[in-house]
Design a protein around this motif. Sequence first.
Motif: not given
Length: 208
Positions: A58-61, A66-72
Amino acid sequence: MNVEALEKLAEQGVTLVVTIDCGISNYEEVDKANELGMNVIITDHHLPKEKLPKAYAIINHKQVDCAYPDKNLCGSGVIWKLITAIIQNKKFQEKYNKEGKIKEGYEKWLLDMVGLATLSDMVPLVGENRVIASYGLVVLRKSPRPGLHKLFQILRVNQTDITEDDIGFLITPRINAASRMGHPKEAFDMLSSTDVTEAGALAEHLNK
């Protein structure tokens, strides 16, 4: 996701399903895909619930861990990130780059679609979305896609000067018409076809 489509894919011998902009709440459908012998990779930007589907990945920020900085990022932004990661993968490069099938910088030419989707998806135009939208317009103004060329012609849009308003009020409604009044594949075929006649006919059809 829907079971009927998954069953048709299984009949065709498909063993891997990658979702775009959906799947994060399709528990039964993912279970069905697993039952049919297919792995599912979910890419989505919608808020996950407490329970997650039993997908291969599952790839979902917007997942809590999930540490990915941009959630938009919108759904198209997420899948574009996956594509760029695949292209940078060493095994992928060894297989395709040496054969000259995918040249360095190839992924930037996909930004016409990513930018169009970002401008169409009502996500905040801040951070990466703003960058994607900006460069997406740059690529759209040079895009060689014959379906877009025909649509621009029909709508009397000057491709070299296309704006976000042209996307939101003219282009997006025609693309969305495929899933509202026909079949989504019609829009996909219009955007992906390299056949001028086929792409042009689909552009005219979606405009009508």
